[in-house]
Design an enzyme around this catalytic site. Structure first.
Site, PDB file in Angstrom:
ATOM      1  N   LYS A   1      11.473  26.934 -15.922  1.00 25.41           N
ATOM      2  CA  LYS A   1      11.459  25.628 -15.491  1.00 25.41           C
ATOM      3  C   LYS A   1      11.065  25.228 -14.193  1.00 25.41           C
ATOM      4  O   LYS A   1      10.653  24.388 -14.221  1.00 25.41           O
ATOM      5  CB  LYS A   1      12.680  25.110 -16.066  1.00 25.41           C
ATOM      6  CG  LYS A   1      12.780  24.752 -17.177  1.00 25.41           C
ATOM      7  CD  LYS A   1      14.198  23.842 -18.194  1.00 25.41           C
ATOM      8  CE  LYS A   1      14.739  24.267 -17.953  1.00 25.41           C
ATOM      9  NZ  LYS A   1      16.779  23.508 -18.263  1.00 25.41           N
TER      10      LYS A   1
ATOM     11  N   GLU B   1      20.891  24.629 -16.393  1.00 25.43           N
ATOM     12  CA  GLU B   1      20.268  24.759 -15.435  1.00 25.43           C
ATOM     13  C   GLU B   1      20.306  23.016 -15.052  1.00 25.43           C
ATOM     14  O   GLU B   1      19.433  22.815 -14.020  1.00 25.43           O
ATOM     15  CB  GLU B   1      19.101  25.418 -16.528  1.00 25.43           C
ATOM     16  CG  GLU B   1      19.206  26.700 -16.511  1.00 25.43           C
ATOM     17  CD  GLU B   1      17.618  27.590 -16.998  1.00 25.43           C
ATOM     18  OE1 GLU B   1      17.000  27.570 -16.035  1.00 25.43           O
ATOM     19  OE2 GLU B   1      17.189  27.749 -17.723  1.00 25.43           O
TER      20      GLU B   1
ATOM     21  N   HIS C   1      20.013  20.131 -11.381  1.00 26.73           N
ATOM     22  CA  HIS C   1      19.311  19.225 -11.157  1.00 26.73           C
ATOM     23  C   HIS C   1      20.352  17.549 -10.967  1.00 26.73           C
ATOM     24  O   HIS C   1      19.382  17.276  -9.789  1.00 26.73           O
ATOM     25  CB  HIS C   1      18.384  19.331 -12.139  1.00 26.73           C
ATOM     26  CG  HIS C   1      17.651  19.999 -12.047  1.00 26.73           C
ATOM     27  ND1 HIS C   1      16.168  20.453 -11.093  1.00 26.73           N
ATOM     28  CD2 HIS C   1      16.432  21.087 -13.311  1.00 26.73           C
ATOM     29  CE1 HIS C   1      15.375  21.226 -12.200  1.00 26.73           C
ATOM     30  NE2 HIS C   1      16.018  21.518 -13.392  1.00 26.73           N
TER      31      HIS C   1
END
Length: 334
Positions: free
Chosen positions: A127, A197, A201
């Site tokens: 990603k 993950e 962000h």
């Protein structure tokens, strides 16, 4: 060269990583006629059976004992499960359903596979832009090793990136590509790595901080947000992939969305909007929307195996190296 649709024997494929995504991949492969799932690895062991692995048995064993290595038929415990599996299994392609935590992990695994001398097709669902940039640095090594590598081939980047590349053909100039996703997960623990993950962000967090969080700390964070992760302006590889494909500069690509870790229903629809100017000077927007009933697992694993099939077609023609989802279209796997 024989076309894949003409093959009578199913393609033997494997899955590296057996968390939520790896288990979903096994389920998706079960009814396929063109592919047969024969190999899988986790942290503590691996399983291989050239006749095909049984998803139910493998998932039950993994959930009960923590590793496929405990599988009665075909299981082997190993501290070097990926390298041991690759050296022993007759597999044409692997889906890397591995958590890229830390951000250099996937690249380190690929370097290990290159050094093993194995030849075939690898597909990931990476990603982060920086993670794909690491793969780009391995392009020459992959080509020299006889490996066809497909990167960023999940939902986004992946399916939506490909849709953007296709939709861009209507325009003389692309003004923006906006990807918005909604993900619903009934139990975050089934996708621990994926959630970490995503947490990385969030403003104030990083990959390193997310990796260091205990499950209790993740739970505490989710309690504060009622299980919702709202993500904006993410570092997402759709940008570099569309730039490499010549669609638009990466600064015209934005990605964000909402993840509900306590509800399987999507909190909002997933779509990509491509806005541009036509040759007549008209400004318009194409929108490609995923059905709300399709799960994250279906939208990631399905395209990944479609890209694996496309990668095998390239590999059979002697075309090696690294490709992205924006450069190559997936092929439906029956």
């Amino acid at each position: 060269m024989m076309n894949l649709t003409q093959l009578t024997n199913p393609i033997p494929v494997g899955v590296l990583g057996f968390g939520g995504l790896g288990q979903a991949a096994a389920r998706i492969l079960a009814p396929k006629q063109e592919m047969i799932w024969v190999a899988a690895a986790d942290k503590k062991g691996y399983a291989y059976d050239a006749r095909g692995l049984n998803p139910d048995t493998c998932i039950t064993t993994y959930q009960a004992q923590g590793s496929l290595g405990y599988l009665e038929a075909g299981g082997t415990l190993s501290n070097n499960s990926i390298s041991d599996l690759i050296s022993q299994a007759d597999v044409e392609g692997y889906f890397l359903a591995l958590p890229n935590l830390p951000n250099t992990f996937m690249a380190s695994v690929v370097k290990e596979i290159i050094q093993s001398g194995w030849r075939g097709v690898l597909v990931d669902a990476l990603k982060r832009t920086s993670a794909v940039e690491q793969m780009l640095q391995l392009r020459d090594s992959l080509q020299a090793a006889g490996i066809t590598y497909m990167t960023g081939c999940g939902a986004t980047p992946g399916l939506l990136t490909a849709a953007a590349a296709l939709a861009a053909q209507s325009y003389a100039e692309i003004h923006s590509v906006k990807i918005t996703f909604g993900v619903g997960i009934a139990n975050w623990e089934a996708y621990r790595a994926t959630i970490r993950e995503d947490i990385a962000h969030i403003p104030g967090y990083s990959v390193e901080k997310a990796v260091a969080m205990s499950d209790a700390e993740v739970e505490a964070l989710l309690d504060k947000t009622n299980g919702i992760l709202a993500l904006e302006n993410m570092e997402h590889a759709d940008d570099i992939m569309l730039e490499l494909a010549g669609i638009c500069p990466r600064d015209r690509v934005t990605v964000g969305g909402v993840v509900d870790t306590r509800n399987p229903k999507k909190p909002l629809s997933t779509n990509v909007q491509i806005t541009g100017r036509t040759f007549e000077g008209k400004i318009s927007t194409h929108t490609f929307t995923l059905g709300d009933e399709t799960s994250m697992a279906a939208n990631v694993c399905g395209p990944a195996f479609g890209y694996l099939k496309a990668g095998i077609a390239l590999n059979q023609r002697g075309i090696y190296g690294l490709f992205t989802a924006a450069e190559i279209m997936p092929q439906f796997v029956k």
